[in-house]
Write a protein that holds these residues in place. Sequence first.
Motif, short mmCIF file in Angstrom:
data_model
loop_
_atom_site.label_atom_id
_atom_site.label_comp_id
_atom_site.label_asym_id
_atom_site.label_seq_id
_atom_site.Cartn_x
_atom_site.Cartn_y
_atom_site.Cartn_z
N MET A 76 -5.32 4.17 -10.44
CA MET A 76 -5.81 5.56 -10.35
C MET A 76 -5.44 6.66 -11.57
O MET A 76 -6.59 7.54 -11.64
CB MET A 76 -4.98 6.33 -9.20
N LEU A 77 -4.65 6.17 -12.20
CA LEU A 77 -4.23 6.97 -13.51
C LEU A 77 -5.45 6.86 -14.60
O LEU A 77 -6.07 7.63 -15.17
CB LEU A 77 -2.98 6.70 -14.19
N PHE A 114 -1.99 13.79 -7.33
CA PHE A 114 -1.59 13.70 -8.49
C PHE A 114 -2.38 12.99 -9.78
O PHE A 114 -2.53 13.49 -10.78
CB PHE A 114 -0.14 13.17 -8.62
N SER A 115 -3.25 12.32 -9.20
CA SER A 115 -4.14 11.49 -9.82
C SER A 115 -5.64 12.71 -10.26
O SER A 115 -5.71 12.71 -11.51
CB SER A 115 -4.89 10.29 -9.26
N VAL A 116 -5.69 13.43 -9.26
CA VAL A 116 -6.57 14.37 -9.44
C VAL A 116 -6.10 15.59 -10.22
O VAL A 116 -6.94 15.92 -11.19
CB VAL A 116 -7.09 15.17 -8.23
N ALA A 117 -4.90 15.85 -10.39
CA ALA A 117 -4.26 16.93 -11.16
C ALA A 117 -4.22 16.42 -12.51
O ALA A 117 -4.68 16.94 -13.41
CB ALA A 117 -2.90 17.06 -10.59
N LEU A 173 2.80 8.91 0.63
CA LEU A 173 2.85 8.18 -0.93
C LEU A 173 1.47 7.99 -1.26
O LEU A 173 1.07 8.51 -2.34
CB LEU A 173 3.73 7.05 -0.87
N ARG A 174 0.49 7.63 -0.54
CA ARG A 174 -0.74 7.12 -1.16
C ARG A 174 -1.42 8.80 -1.29
O ARG A 174 -2.35 8.68 -2.14
CB ARG A 174 -1.51 6.42 -0.17
N PHE A 175 -1.43 10.00 -0.31
CA PHE A 175 -1.77 11.17 -0.60
C PHE A 175 -1.23 11.66 -1.85
O PHE A 175 -1.92 12.34 -2.38
CB PHE A 175 -1.37 11.93 0.72
N MET A 176 0.19 11.45 -1.89
CA MET A 176 0.71 12.07 -3.28
C MET A 176 0.23 11.31 -4.53
O MET A 176 -0.28 12.38 -5.69
CB MET A 176 2.14 11.78 -3.27
N VAL A 177 -0.12 10.34 -4.33
CA VAL A 177 -0.73 9.66 -5.68
C VAL A 177 -2.18 9.85 -5.88
O VAL A 177 -2.57 10.18 -7.11
CB VAL A 177 -0.74 7.86 -5.44
N ARG A 195 0.87 -1.06 -0.02
CA ARG A 195 0.06 0.05 -0.07
C ARG A 195 0.93 1.22 0.07
O ARG A 195 0.44 2.19 -0.45
CB ARG A 195 -0.94 0.00 1.36
N GLY A 196 2.04 0.92 0.55
CA GLY A 196 2.97 2.34 0.68
C GLY A 196 2.66 3.25 2.13
O GLY A 196 1.35 3.05 2.63
N SER A 197 3.32 4.28 2.20
CA SER A 197 3.05 5.07 3.41
C SER A 197 1.92 5.93 3.07
O SER A 197 1.56 6.29 1.81
CB SER A 197 4.45 5.95 3.61
N PHE A 198 1.50 6.53 4.19
CA PHE A 198 0.28 7.58 3.97
C PHE A 198 0.71 8.96 3.08
O PHE A 198 -0.05 9.15 2.33
CB PHE A 198 -0.11 8.24 5.31
#
Length: 372
Positions: free
Chosen positions: A215-216, A19-22, A12-16, A7-10
């Motif tokens: 997410m992409l 950037f998906s929203v962006a 990293l998940r927040f950045m994903v 899952r990755g860290s919080f």
Amino acid sequence: MKTKKHRGSFVLRFMVFGFSVAVGLLAFWLLGYIVRDIDRVQGPNYSQMLEEGLPQELQDERQTLAAQLLDLKQQIASTERRRQLTGQTTRDSQQTINQLLELKRNADENATSLSDEQKLALTDSLQLFLANQSQTQTLNAELSNLNDQLDDVERQQRENEEAITRVSRPIADEYEELAEQHQWKLAAYKLALLIPLLLVCGWLFVRHAGGTYAMLVYALSGAVAARVLLVMHDHFPAIYFKYILILLSLAIATGVLVRLLRLIAKPSRDWLLRQYREAYAHFFCPICDYPIQRGPLKFAVWTRRSLKKRTPVTVDGDAATFDQPYTCPCCETTLFHACKKCGGVRHSLLPACEKCGAGSVLEQEAATGSQD
């Protein structure tokens, strides 16, 4: 053996997610610019159609009447100003005459007479007053004549506009038809660009849903779908768009419902594992949701709501006496059994033994089958 998902860290998940929203917003923005460029395609010009379709004599008459109307309004305004100035002069002359007559009355009472200058001033004021009165009457007559001419020109202008309206009605109908065809043409151009993109996004959504690049795919699919809906809203009539939106929403809801029903009938391994993990963590049977009353909780009673308020139970003595195989008394499902590798009691429905790490029988059979 199935590959584990990290899952990755919080952060990293927040950045994903960010950037998906962006990516979704930028894709929506880019498609918006492309759609607006398509809107630059020239459509029918109503002014040009009207100029070409109207008879030239009606157009010339309209211009002539407009010029006459403007000239008459200017003449009326000028005459009105002159009449106001003449009226002010008349009032001033009348005031002067009244003052001179008052002086003459006083002189008659005193048995005296006006001086020659006062007599001359009285005579001049009377002549000026009479001249202003005559000029006022002339200006009133001129103003009345101009107003009559204005009424006549306005009547001719109304008749001209009515004639132009009768002649231009077929032109307006033709323009509306051409404008509607142009809107459909623009919609076809835009959808010819967006529908293939939507199909590609749909294919990617099916292939990569829940995968590494999910997410992409979600961001791009959402941007394209939103832009398609906006194009349909702008160009399709409200009655058509209403049915299209309802049918599309019905199709999506039906697809989601079918997927949920299939998930209930034949749940995936990840879904079952998540369900089992949450049930074990809350001391409930993963199959029938009956409380797991084993060990220190042998004689306890709780619900999911009261479990959060319960204080931890203190274990006295050897923990091994509480860690025994256990079968749900409600659905007869084996929830804890002895591990075949280390002999310790393990969760029956989870993939690995917490003591030795050995996999379950199903995991071992799946691994053996994949090797063969």
